[in-house]
Write a protein that holds these residues in place. Structure first.
Motif, PDB file in Angstrom:
ATOM      1  N   GLN A  70       0.866  -1.180   0.000  1.00 25.98           N
ATOM      2  CA  GLN A  70       0.000   0.000   0.000  1.00 25.98           C
ATOM      3  C   GLN A  70       0.906   1.234   0.000  1.00 25.98           C
ATOM      4  N   HIS A  71       0.864   1.999  -1.070  1.00 22.94           N
ATOM      5  CA  HIS A  71       1.703   3.187  -1.190  1.00 22.94           C
ATOM      6  C   HIS A  71       1.085   4.405  -0.511  1.00 22.94           C
ATOM      7  N   ARG A  72      -0.247   4.481  -0.579  1.00 25.29           N
ATOM      8  CA  ARG A  72      -0.950   5.630  -0.004  1.00 25.29           C
ATOM      9  C   ARG A  72      -2.149   5.123   0.787  1.00 25.29           C
ATOM     10  N   GLU A  73      -2.543   5.872   1.762  1.00 20.11           N
ATOM     11  CA  GLU A  73      -3.717   5.527   2.551  1.00 20.11           C
ATOM     12  C   GLU A  73      -4.924   5.416   1.624  1.00 20.11           C
ATOM     13  N   GLY A  74      -5.696   4.383   1.828  1.00 24.64           N
ATOM     14  CA  GLY A  74      -6.906   4.181   1.039  1.00 24.64           C
ATOM     15  C   GLY A  74      -6.723   3.268  -0.161  1.00 24.64           C
ATOM     16  N   GLU A  75      -5.484   2.890  -0.473  1.00 21.99           N
ATOM     17  CA  GLU A  75      -5.240   1.991  -1.601  1.00 21.99           C
ATOM     18  C   GLU A  75      -5.428   0.537  -1.194  1.00 21.99           C
ATOM     19  N   CYS A  76      -5.876  -0.254  -2.140  1.00 31.68           N
ATOM     20  CA  CYS A  76      -5.938  -1.691  -1.895  1.00 31.68           C
ATOM     21  C   CYS A  76      -4.566  -2.297  -2.177  1.00 31.68           C
ATOM     22  N   VAL A  77      -4.340  -3.489  -1.666  1.00 34.93           N
ATOM     23  CA  VAL A  77      -3.154  -4.274  -2.006  1.00 34.93           C
ATOM     24  C   VAL A  77      -3.677  -5.383  -2.923  1.00 34.93           C
ATOM     25  N   SER A  78      -3.680  -5.077  -4.213  1.00 35.93           N
ATOM     26  CA  SER A  78      -4.372  -5.909  -5.203  1.00 35.93           C
ATOM     27  C   SER A  78      -3.926  -7.356  -5.208  1.00 35.93           C
ATOM     28  N   VAL A  79      -2.631  -7.610  -5.078  1.00 33.11           N
ATOM     29  CA  VAL A  79      -2.153  -8.986  -5.122  1.00 33.11           C
ATOM     30  C   VAL A  79      -2.767  -9.819  -4.004  1.00 33.11           C
ATOM     31  N   ASN A  80      -2.967  -9.232  -2.829  1.00 28.93           N
ATOM     32  CA  ASN A  80      -3.588  -9.977  -1.729  1.00 28.93           C
ATOM     33  C   ASN A  80      -5.028 -10.344  -2.058  1.00 28.93           C
ATOM     34  N   VAL A  81      -5.731  -9.444  -2.695  1.00 29.11           N
ATOM     35  CA  VAL A  81      -7.112  -9.709  -3.086  1.00 29.11           C
ATOM     36  C   VAL A  81      -7.166 -10.864  -4.083  1.00 29.11           C
ATOM     37  N   VAL A  82      -6.282 -10.838  -5.070  1.00 25.00           N
ATOM     38  CA  VAL A  82      -6.268 -11.887  -6.094  1.00 25.00           C
ATOM     39  C   VAL A  82      -5.913 -13.237  -5.471  1.00 25.00           C
ATOM     40  N   ILE A  83      -4.925 -13.265  -4.599  1.00 27.61           N
ATOM     41  CA  ILE A  83      -4.531 -14.523  -3.949  1.00 27.61           C
ATOM     42  C   ILE A  83      -5.678 -15.083  -3.121  1.00 27.61           C
ATOM     43  N   ARG A  84      -6.325 -14.241  -2.327  1.00 23.89           N
ATOM     44  CA  ARG A  84      -7.461 -14.719  -1.521  1.00 23.89           C
ATOM     45  C   ARG A  84      -8.594 -15.221  -2.404  1.00 23.89           C
ATOM     46  N   MET A  85      -8.816 -14.552  -3.531  1.00 26.23           N
ATOM     47  CA  MET A  85      -9.859 -14.987  -4.455  1.00 26.23           C
ATOM     48  C   MET A  85      -9.532 -16.381  -5.014  1.00 26.23           C
ATOM     49  N   LEU A  86      -8.300 -16.581  -5.452  1.00 21.73           N
ATOM     50  CA  LEU A  86      -7.906 -17.874  -6.014  1.00 21.73           C
ATOM     51  C   LEU A  86      -8.010 -18.988  -4.975  1.00 21.73           C
ATOM     52  N   GLU A  87      -7.597 -18.702  -3.750  1.00 24.38           N
ATOM     53  CA  GLU A  87      -7.707 -19.704  -2.687  1.00 24.38           C
ATOM     54  C   GLU A  87      -9.172 -19.995  -2.351  1.00 24.38           C
ATOM     55  N   SER A  88     -10.003 -18.972  -2.345  1.00 25.83           N
ATOM     56  CA  SER A  88     -11.399 -19.163  -1.932  1.00 25.83           C
ATOM     57  C   SER A  88     -12.202 -19.976  -2.936  1.00 25.83           C
ATOM     58  N   ILE A  89     -11.799 -19.973  -4.215  1.00 28.05           N
ATOM     59  CA  ILE A  89     -12.550 -20.772  -5.187  1.00 28.05           C
ATOM     60  C   ILE A  89     -12.031 -22.196  -5.296  1.00 28.05           C
ATOM     61  N   GLY A  90     -10.925 -22.494  -4.593  1.00 30.26           N
ATOM     62  CA  GLY A  90     -10.520 -23.892  -4.515  1.00 30.26           C
ATOM     63  C   GLY A  90      -9.149 -24.237  -5.038  1.00 30.26           C
ATOM     64  N   PHE A  91      -8.362 -23.264  -5.441  1.00 33.00           N
ATOM     65  CA  PHE A  91      -6.989 -23.598  -5.818  1.00 33.00           C
ATOM     66  C   PHE A  91      -6.212 -23.981  -4.566  1.00 33.00           C
ATOM     67  N   CYS A  92      -5.314 -24.945  -4.684  1.00 36.56           N
ATOM     68  CA  CYS A  92      -4.500 -25.395  -3.562  1.00 36.56           C
ATOM     69  C   CYS A  92      -3.576 -24.274  -3.100  1.00 36.56           C
ATOM     70  N   LYS A  93      -3.373 -24.223  -1.788  1.00 32.55           N
ATOM     71  CA  LYS A  93      -2.482 -23.219  -1.215  1.00 32.55           C
ATOM     72  C   LYS A  93      -1.031 -23.628  -1.282  1.00 32.55           C
ATOM     73  N   SER A  94      -0.773 -24.921  -1.413  1.00 33.92           N
ATOM     74  CA  SER A  94       0.604 -25.382  -1.454  1.00 33.92           C
ATOM     75  C   SER A  94       0.681 -26.631  -2.318  1.00 33.92           C
ATOM     76  N   LEU A  95       1.894 -27.055  -2.593  1.00 31.59           N
ATOM     77  CA  LEU A  95       2.104 -28.228  -3.432  1.00 31.59           C
ATOM     78  C   LEU A  95       2.380 -29.480  -2.610  1.00 31.59           C
ATOM     79  N   ASN A  96       1.818 -29.578  -1.422  1.00 35.95           N
ATOM     80  CA  ASN A  96       2.007 -30.772  -0.602  1.00 35.95           C
ATOM     81  C   ASN A  96       1.171 -31.921  -1.168  1.00 35.95           C
ATOM     82  N   PHE A  97       1.845 -32.946  -1.656  1.00 33.78           N
ATOM     83  CA  PHE A  97       1.138 -34.102  -2.201  1.00 33.78           C
ATOM     84  C   PHE A  97       1.150 -35.152  -1.158  1.00 33.78           C
TER      85      PHE A  97
END
Length: 125
Positions: free
Chosen positions: A98-125
């Motif tokens: 976050q560079h300025r107050e009020g900005e989102c941290v877009s990468v965190n949003v995208v990562i949480r979105m990908l995890e929430s729809i079911g992509f694996c969080k790690s490569l533990n087989f």
């Protein structure tokens, strides 16, 4: 059992990865509609399989990102055991602080979105 899928962002890369691994690309249909919506249909039996989707989120970033999300949902609906995203170019990765107050941290949003729809969080087989 491993199933390898290619998004539409870079099918040549996906084919080369499949060739190196000795794994054929699995069949899926990506339909684009005139209003820019996209639909993904899995055309293989993936029940209890580990599925890997190769999809860079390069330009157009949002379009390729949505396609990746729809791949995950389609695979989960077909009862894939594990869904792993390989994202050679990860759009929004540079928006990691976050560079300025009020900005989102877009990468965190995208990562949480990908995890929430079911992509694996790690490569533990």
């Amino acid at each position: 059992m491993l199933k390898l899928f290619s998004g539409t962002a870079n099918p040549t890369l996906s084919q080369k990865v499949g060739d190196l691994l000795g794994v054929p690309l699995s069949k899926a249909e990506v339909t684009r509609f005139g209003n820019s919506e996209v639909k993904v249909t899995i055309q293989e039996d993936v029940a209890n399989a580990t599925c890997v989707v190769i999809q860079p989120t390069s330009n157009p970033t949002d379009t390729h990102l949505m396609e990746l999300c729809f791949f995950c949902d389609a695979l989960r609906r077909q009862e894939a055991k594990r869904v792993i995203a390989v994202i050679p170019y990860f759009g929004y990765a540079k928006q990691n602080i976050q560079h300025r107050e009020g900005e989102c941290v877009s990468v965190n949003v995208v990562i949480r979105m990908l995890e929430s729809i079911g992509f694996c969080k790690s490569l533990n087989f």
